[in-house]
Design a protein around this motif. Structure first.
Motif, mmCIF file in Angstrom:
data_model
loop_
_atom_site.group_PDB
_atom_site.id
_atom_site.type_symbol
_atom_site.label_atom_id
_atom_site.label_comp_id
_atom_site.label_asym_id
_atom_site.label_seq_id
_atom_site.Cartn_x
_atom_site.Cartn_y
_atom_site.Cartn_z
ATOM 1 N N MET A 1 0.820 -1.190 0.000
ATOM 2 C CA MET A 1 0.000 0.000 0.000
ATOM 3 C C MET A 1 0.869 1.260 0.000
ATOM 4 O O MET A 1 0.552 2.228 -0.661
ATOM 5 N N THR A 2 1.959 1.223 0.740
ATOM 6 C CA THR A 2 2.782 2.431 0.846
ATOM 7 C C THR A 2 3.462 2.767 -0.474
ATOM 8 O O THR A 2 3.650 3.940 -0.780
ATOM 9 N N THR A 3 3.817 1.753 -1.271
ATOM 10 C CA THR A 3 4.463 2.059 -2.551
ATOM 11 C C THR A 3 3.477 2.700 -3.519
ATOM 12 O O THR A 3 3.841 3.591 -4.275
ATOM 13 N N THR A 4 2.228 2.248 -3.486
ATOM 14 C CA THR A 4 1.214 2.854 -4.351
ATOM 15 C C THR A 4 0.950 4.291 -3.923
ATOM 16 O O THR A 4 0.837 5.191 -4.763
ATOM 17 N N LEU A 5 0.859 4.506 -2.623
ATOM 18 C CA LEU A 5 0.636 5.860 -2.115
ATOM 19 C C LEU A 5 1.811 6.761 -2.487
ATOM 20 O O LEU A 5 1.621 7.901 -2.906
ATOM 21 N N ALA A 6 3.028 6.239 -2.375
ATOM 22 C CA ALA A 6 4.212 7.023 -2.739
ATOM 23 C C ALA A 6 4.239 7.313 -4.243
ATOM 24 O O ALA A 6 4.595 8.415 -4.654
ATOM 25 N N MET A 7 3.835 6.325 -5.043
ATOM 26 C CA MET A 7 3.820 6.526 -6.492
ATOM 27 C C MET A 7 2.839 7.639 -6.875
ATOM 28 O O MET A 7 3.178 8.538 -7.636
ATOM 29 N N PHE A 8 1.632 7.589 -6.320
ATOM 30 C CA PHE A 8 0.646 8.626 -6.630
ATOM 31 C C PHE A 8 1.091 9.976 -6.065
ATOM 32 O O PHE A 8 0.888 11.014 -6.694
ATOM 33 N N GLY A 9 1.686 9.966 -4.885
ATOM 34 C CA GLY A 9 2.167 11.215 -4.291
ATOM 35 C C GLY A 9 3.265 11.864 -5.110
ATOM 36 O O GLY A 9 3.256 13.072 -5.340
ATOM 37 N N LEU A 10 4.212 11.066 -5.572
ATOM 38 C CA LEU A 10 5.295 11.605 -6.403
ATOM 39 C C LEU A 10 4.777 12.094 -7.751
ATOM 40 O O LEU A 10 5.214 13.135 -8.248
ATOM 41 N N PHE A 11 3.838 11.362 -8.339
ATOM 42 C CA PHE A 11 3.246 11.836 -9.593
ATOM 43 C C PHE A 11 2.550 13.174 -9.374
ATOM 44 O O PHE A 11 2.670 14.081 -10.200
ATOM 45 N N GLY A 12 1.833 13.283 -8.266
ATOM 46 C CA GLY A 12 1.160 14.541 -7.954
ATOM 47 C C GLY A 12 2.141 15.686 -7.775
ATOM 48 O O GLY A 12 1.916 16.794 -8.264
ATOM 49 N N LEU A 13 3.245 15.429 -7.100
ATOM 50 C CA LEU A 13 4.255 16.472 -6.897
ATOM 51 C C LEU A 13 4.943 16.859 -8.204
ATOM 52 O O LEU A 13 5.185 18.037 -8.460
ATOM 53 N N PHE A 14 5.267 15.876 -9.029
ATOM 54 C CA PHE A 14 5.921 16.181 -10.301
ATOM 55 C C PHE A 14 4.988 16.946 -11.225
ATOM 56 O O PHE A 14 5.431 17.774 -12.017
ATOM 57 N N PHE A 15 3.682 16.682 -11.129
ATOM 58 C CA PHE A 15 2.722 17.339 -12.002
ATOM 59 C C PHE A 15 2.399 18.754 -11.526
ATOM 60 O O PHE A 15 1.767 19.517 -12.243
ATOM 61 N N LEU A 16 2.824 19.118 -10.314
ATOM 62 C CA LEU A 16 2.582 20.470 -9.812
ATOM 63 C C LEU A 16 3.235 21.532 -10.683
ATOM 64 O O LEU A 16 2.741 22.660 -10.757
ATOM 65 N N THR A 17 4.325 21.186 -11.341
ATOM 66 C CA THR A 17 4.978 22.168 -12.196
ATOM 67 C C THR A 17 4.052 22.629 -13.325
ATOM 68 O O THR A 17 4.101 23.782 -13.729
ATOM 69 N N PHE A 18 3.193 21.720 -13.806
ATOM 70 C CA PHE A 18 2.222 22.111 -14.827
ATOM 71 C C PHE A 18 1.253 23.144 -14.268
ATOM 72 O O PHE A 18 0.965 24.152 -14.911
ATOM 73 N N GLY A 62 -4.461 33.607 -6.231
ATOM 74 C CA GLY A 62 -4.417 32.788 -5.023
ATOM 75 C C GLY A 62 -4.972 31.399 -5.260
ATOM 76 O O GLY A 62 -4.421 30.402 -4.786
ATOM 77 N N MET A 63 -6.055 31.325 -6.001
ATOM 78 C CA MET A 63 -6.634 30.018 -6.321
ATOM 79 C C MET A 63 -5.685 29.186 -7.184
ATOM 80 O O MET A 63 -5.519 27.986 -6.955
ATOM 81 N N MET A 64 -5.071 29.820 -8.174
ATOM 82 C CA MET A 64 -4.219 29.071 -9.098
ATOM 83 C C MET A 64 -2.882 28.660 -8.480
ATOM 84 O O MET A 64 -2.355 27.598 -8.811
ATOM 85 N N PHE A 65 -2.334 29.477 -7.612
ATOM 86 C CA PHE A 65 -1.024 29.168 -7.034
ATOM 87 C C PHE A 65 -1.105 28.331 -5.762
ATOM 88 O O PHE A 65 -0.165 27.603 -5.441
ATOM 89 N N VAL A 66 -2.213 28.410 -5.011
ATOM 90 C CA VAL A 66 -2.280 27.737 -3.710
ATOM 91 C C VAL A 66 -3.376 26.673 -3.669
ATOM 92 O O VAL A 66 -3.117 25.504 -3.371
ATOM 93 N N VAL A 67 -4.599 27.065 -3.974
ATOM 94 C CA VAL A 67 -5.734 26.168 -3.767
ATOM 95 C C VAL A 67 -5.750 25.026 -4.780
ATOM 96 O O VAL A 67 -5.903 23.860 -4.396
ATOM 97 N N LEU A 68 -5.605 25.323 -6.055
ATOM 98 C CA LEU A 68 -5.638 24.274 -7.069
ATOM 99 C C LEU A 68 -4.516 23.239 -6.885
ATOM 100 O O LEU A 68 -4.799 22.035 -6.921
ATOM 101 N N PRO A 69 -3.261 23.635 -6.654
ATOM 102 C CA PRO A 69 -2.244 22.610 -6.372
ATOM 103 C C PRO A 69 -2.524 21.831 -5.083
ATOM 104 O O PRO A 69 -2.261 20.627 -5.015
ATOM 105 N N GLY A 70 -3.080 22.505 -4.065
ATOM 106 C CA GLY A 70 -3.428 21.787 -2.840
ATOM 107 C C GLY A 70 -4.507 20.746 -3.071
ATOM 108 O O GLY A 70 -4.424 19.615 -2.563
ATOM 109 N N LEU A 71 -5.516 21.097 -3.857
ATOM 110 C CA LEU A 71 -6.554 20.126 -4.204
ATOM 111 C C LEU A 71 -5.980 18.981 -5.031
ATOM 112 O O LEU A 71 -6.350 17.817 -4.842
#
Length: 114
Positions: A1-18, A62-71
């Protein structure tokens, strides 16, 4: 379970640049979009005195820089946890017959030994 969570978490972090690049582009072009028309260029005070436009720009930024990446990170974490639970449940169901067979064999061996 932790590897799947880490995989999705890392994908989410890498996609934040978009998301941040989209927010940067919108930030740099929002003033042109709002004041690029000929009507807005008539008076130089139109852009200076309009507090409502400034409030809308701050809200959108504020929505684009903080809220949308947080969601985005929250949704990716939730999806990773759900996928990890589904995989864990599937693995438990897949190994259940093997555990039952091993338990029966151990009971037979123990009954023959005593």
């Amino acid at each position: 379970m932790t590897t799947t969570l880490a995989m999705f978490g890392l994908f989410g972090l890498f996609f934040l640049t978009f998301w941040w690049e989209l927010a940067r582009w919108l930030d740099s072009h929002l003033i042109d979009l709002m004041y690029g028309s000929d009507a807005a260029k008539m008076s130089w005070l139109a852009g200076v005195e309009n507090a409502n436009d400034k409030m809308v720009m701050r809200f959108v930024n504020g929505m684009m820089f903080v809220v949308l990446p947080g969601l985005w990170v929250g949704v990716m974490g939730w999806a990773g946890a759900g996928a990890g639970n589904a995989i864990s449940s599937g693995m438990n169901q897949a190994t259940k017959p093997g555990r039952e067979a091993g338990s029966k064999a151990a009971d037979k061996v123990q009954s023959k030994a005593t």
